[in-house]
Design a protein around this motif. Structure first.
Motif: not given
Length: 281
Positions: A79-90, A191-205, A210-211
């Motif tokens: 379980v501990r390995l899963l948590v750290f590896c999942a965060l690191g891989a993401l 950088r602001q475009t990726m952070r505030h516009v692109v990535l929120p939409q990309a991650v949601r899609r 990912l799961l």
């Protein structure tokens, strides 16, 4: 007017009642068919000539109870390995995806490096990466060499980040270029475009895939036992060697399934929600 409204309300109630009856009927039919099929499978398996031997070798409750404490201790390591590896891989996968989407000839070496990374670790079997990092790297005898468990976790991270990078990249490239142009016209930096516009939409899609990859990682953390750490699989292997009975492996498998059920349920819920949102949009 009141009569028409009353008629429409009555019709709506009738449709709702009909749908409810159909739902109950479908559930009852599904439960009955599942029960019949399950009964037939149980009768076929338990009625086979070698069932007694298989039962004593794989489903011995006494041995399962004896092995449970050690397997649970090993599962906590998983379980501990899963948590750290999942965060690191993401995190690493997101960085690699962003590097692959950089534009301009000046970034060609970075894009080529990121592309080679994803091609390499998506093509390499995980077990080979694990052996190289946990058995080969310690042979260098460098100062400050991390433990075998850490090296095994690194192998999981760099392998799965190759898959996750492609998922993130697909999400980033699915955002229409007009949104990037609109954000830049408003004065936002790249950088602001990726952070505030692109990535929120990309991650949601791309949340469902990912799961799904995280569910796959949850299973593969058990491979770290090949390098020696005593996780659930390794604890089951030790118990099996002591008793010459394979029940501890079945126990470890059941625990891994129970561990995966919540994550799988969340994955299915997110996938269904995304499908409904897409259908509604």
């Amino acid at each position: 007017m009141r009569t028409d409204h009353h008629t429409r309300s009555e019709a709506a109630r009738e449709r709702t009642a009909y749908r409810r009856r159909q739902t109950v009927r479908s559930v009852l039919i599904a439960a009955a068919s599942t029960g019949v099929l399950g009964t037939l499978l149980v009768v076929a398996v338990t009625g086979s000539p070698g069932w007694d031997r298989v039962q004593s070798s794989f489903f011995d409750l006494r041995i399962a109870r004896a092995a449970l404490p050690e397997v649970l201790i090993g599962l906590w390591l998983n379980v501990r390995l899963l948590v750290f590896c999942a965060l690191g891989a993401l995190a690493l996968g997101l960085v690699v995806a962003i590097l692959r989407t950089l534009r301009g000839p000046v970034f060609f070496p970075v894009r080529a490096l990121a592309t080679g990374y994803t091609y390499t670790f998506r093509g390499l079997p995980l077990i080979i990466v694990l052996y190289v990092l946990t058995l080969g790297v310690p042979g260098l005898r460098l100062q400050g060499m991390p433990s075998v468990l850490v090296l095994g976790g690194i192998a999981l991270v760099i392998t799965y980040s190759g898959y996750l990078a492609e998922v993130f990249r697909a999400g980033i490239e699915s955002v229409h270029p007009s949104q990037l142009a609109a954000a830049r016209s408003l004065g936002l930096t790249y950088r602001q475009t990726m952070r505030h516009v692109v990535l929120p939409q990309a991650v949601r899609r791309v949340a469902p895939p990912l799961l799904n990859d995280t569910v796959a990682l949850q299973k593969d953390v058990g491979l770290v036992s090949l390098a020696g750490p005593i996780d659930a699989v390794r604890a089951a292997q030790i118990a099996t060697a002591e008793t010459f009975n394979y029940t501890p492996y079945i126990l470890a498998g059941v625990l891994f399934v129970l561990l995966a059920i919540p994550l799988i349920a969340v994955t299915d819920w997110v996938t269904l929600r995304a499908a409904r949102r897409q259908a509604g949009g």
